[in-house]
Scaffold this active site. Structure first.
Site, short mmCIF file in Angstrom:
data_model
loop_
_atom_site.label_atom_id
_atom_site.label_comp_id
_atom_site.label_asym_id
_atom_site.label_seq_id
_atom_site.Cartn_x
_atom_site.Cartn_y
_atom_site.Cartn_z
N LYS A 1 -30.73 34.36 -11.83
CA LYS A 1 -29.95 33.73 -12.92
C LYS A 1 -28.52 33.44 -12.43
O LYS A 1 -28.11 33.94 -11.38
CB LYS A 1 -29.92 34.68 -14.12
CG LYS A 1 -29.29 36.05 -13.81
CD LYS A 1 -29.64 37.09 -14.86
CE LYS A 1 -28.96 38.41 -14.53
NZ LYS A 1 -29.47 39.52 -15.35
N ARG B 1 -29.23 45.40 -26.99
CA ARG B 1 -28.95 43.99 -26.72
C ARG B 1 -30.22 43.24 -27.12
O ARG B 1 -30.53 43.16 -28.29
CB ARG B 1 -28.52 43.81 -25.26
CG ARG B 1 -27.72 42.56 -25.00
CD ARG B 1 -27.26 42.46 -23.56
NE ARG B 1 -28.37 42.49 -22.60
CZ ARG B 1 -28.25 42.38 -21.29
NH1 ARG B 1 -27.05 42.28 -20.75
NH2 ARG B 1 -29.29 42.40 -20.51
N TYR C 1 4.65 34.72 -8.78
CA TYR C 1 4.96 34.66 -10.20
C TYR C 1 5.38 36.03 -10.71
O TYR C 1 4.78 37.05 -10.39
CB TYR C 1 3.73 34.19 -10.99
CG TYR C 1 3.46 32.71 -10.83
CD1 TYR C 1 4.39 31.76 -11.25
CD2 TYR C 1 2.27 32.27 -10.27
CE1 TYR C 1 4.14 30.40 -11.12
CE2 TYR C 1 2.01 30.90 -10.14
CZ TYR C 1 2.96 29.98 -10.56
OH TYR C 1 2.70 28.64 -10.43
N MET D 1 -3.15 30.14 -8.86
CA MET D 1 -4.37 29.33 -9.02
C MET D 1 -4.95 28.89 -7.68
O MET D 1 -6.17 28.91 -7.48
CB MET D 1 -4.08 28.10 -9.90
CG MET D 1 -5.32 27.29 -10.23
SD MET D 1 -4.96 25.79 -11.13
CE MET D 1 -4.47 26.43 -12.71
C1 LIG Z 1 -29.87 40.62 -14.58
C2 LIG Z 1 -31.09 41.37 -14.90
C3 LIG Z 1 -31.77 42.11 -13.91
C4 LIG Z 1 -31.22 42.30 -12.51
O1 LIG Z 1 -30.18 43.25 -12.54
P1 LIG Z 1 -29.43 43.75 -11.20
O2 LIG Z 1 -28.54 44.83 -11.68
O3 LIG Z 1 -28.68 42.57 -10.70
O4 LIG Z 1 -30.50 44.19 -10.28
C5 LIG Z 1 -32.97 42.69 -14.25
N1 LIG Z 1 -33.47 42.58 -15.51
C6 LIG Z 1 -32.84 41.91 -16.49
C7 LIG Z 1 -33.44 41.85 -17.85
C8 LIG Z 1 -31.63 41.30 -16.22
O5 LIG Z 1 -30.98 40.65 -17.21
#
Ligand SMILES: *Cc1c(COP(=O)(O)O)cnc(C)c1O
Length: 359
Positions: free
Chosen positions: A35, A130, A255, A303
């Site tokens: 993802k 969640r 800054y 930046m």
């Molecule tokens: C992102 C995610 C993972 C992977 O998690 P890592 O900590 O990057 O290994 C696995 N399962 C779900 C549901 C996730 O959202």
């Protein structure tokens, strides 16, 4: 000429890290989590290098569709599932698996008119609060799905850890027990472990594991880095030095003038900043590598630039290469200096940074 801010993605390291997952979980199938543009490493190139893996997971439908359009043929699971009938249509059309985590999704499935079927992962919320059904709703959700003609049988079952990166926490064992108790009589395939589960909670390794961060060579734990776990960093972030000059004692840098020189200092300006995804929160003292040697950043990150103290590397000159993280400087360490986690640094590299891959 040294190129401007760029990230080098080492595809061989991805294969090495995948092999490490197989060593940790030899009997499990692997759902590689790619993802968020493969945690900033490039969705399609990472998907291609993972060819042969049992499955891939992404968060959203559009990420999965991009993969299918690029001829990725393995099982692809959409972790957030669908929110409306049109999205369910897309899942069916592109042969994508999805997570079912809410009653509303089951209503949509039951009312779906086309004669197609979808593979689902029924998700238990085992304590993270969640996504997922809570324990009271889980059994009836399962019943509805096994009776739903639009759902391929058997139904797969999953949950997600909230605290597996904390090896001392008792939360993970509780989540694990709850999931096992609620699913032991069901025949479908099961999936629990993320990277932290795979490495630290061997009881959580079931039919499928879901590694994300470890595929990119990075530790899910704050107390160690990928190299300690036999992983190889995949992304190195580089930029170049564009100015070197001497400042007197008592001069304020950057800054708000948050850093003031105590003595004559050789100051370097590196052409990378938060506009490239280098964290603005990185404190004075955060290391970078100049020609392979560590020097500290000083003052605020801006930046397009960061300033560094080159006093220990007095021969540095404009055009020299600076490494912000990657080989020789773990992103885990930079994350600590920036009060964040390596995930955000990898995902946060912006469009302006050219990504090149080496195999
Ligand atoms: C992102 C995610 C993972 C992977 O998690 P890592 O900590 O990057 O290994 C696995 N399962 C779900 C549901 C996730 O959202």
């Amino acid at each position: 000429m040294t190129p401007a801010a760029h990230a080098v993605v080492d595809l061989t390291a991805v294969k090495h890290n995948l092999a490490r997952v197989r060593e940790y979980a030899p009997a499990a199938k692997i759902m590689a989590v790619i993802k968020a543009n493969a945690y900033g490493h490039g969705l399609l190139q990472i998907a291609k290098v993972l060819e042969g893996v049992d499955g891939i997971a992404v968060a959203r439908v559009d990420e999965a569709v991009r993969l299918r359009k690029a001829k990725i043929t393995c099982r692809i699971t959409v972790l957030e599932g669908f929110v409306c009938e049109q999205e369910l249509d897309e899942l069916m059309q592109f042969d994508l698996d999805c997570v079912v985590h809410s009653i509303g999704q089951i209503d949509i499935l039951e009312n779906y008119s086309a004669q197609k079927k979808v593979s689902v992962w029924l998700k238990l919320d085992s304590g993270m609060n969640r996504l997922g059904f809570n324990p009271d709703e889980f059994v009836s959700a399962y019943q509805r799905l096994i009776n739903c003609p639009r759902v391929k049988q058997p139904i797969s079952l999953m949950t997600h850890f909230s605290s597996a990166d904390d090896k001392e926490s008792d939360v993970t064992d509780k989540q694990l027990r709850l999931f096992k108790q609620l699913t032991e009589s069901y025949s479908g395939e099961k999936s629990i472990a993320n990277s932290a589960g795979i490495i630290a909670w061997s009881d959580s390794i079931s039919d499928w594991v879901r590694p994300g961060i470890m595929l990119y060579g990075v530790s899910p734990f704050s107390e160690d880095c990928g190299l300690d776990l036999g992983l190889k960093p995949v992304m190195s972030l580089h930029a170049r030095l564009i100015s070197v000059k001497k400042i007197k004692a008592g001069e304020a840098v950057g800054y708000a003038g948050t850093w003031v020189s105590k003595s004559t200092t050789i100051l370097g300006v590196v052409a990378i900043g938060y506009g490239d995804g280098y964290p603005r929160a990185a404190k004075s003292g955060t290391p970078v590598l100049v020609n392979g040697k560590r020097v500290p950043i000083i003052g605020r990150v801006s930046m397009d630039m960061v300033t560094v103290d080159l006093s220990s590397q007095a021969n540095s000159k404009p055009g020299d290469t600076v490494t912000l993280w990657g080989e020789g400087l773990p992103v885990e360490e930079v994350a600590t200096y920036a009060d964040t986690i390596p995930y955000t640094l990898l995902c946060g590299v912006t469009q302006r940074v050219r990504v090149e891959s080496v195999a």
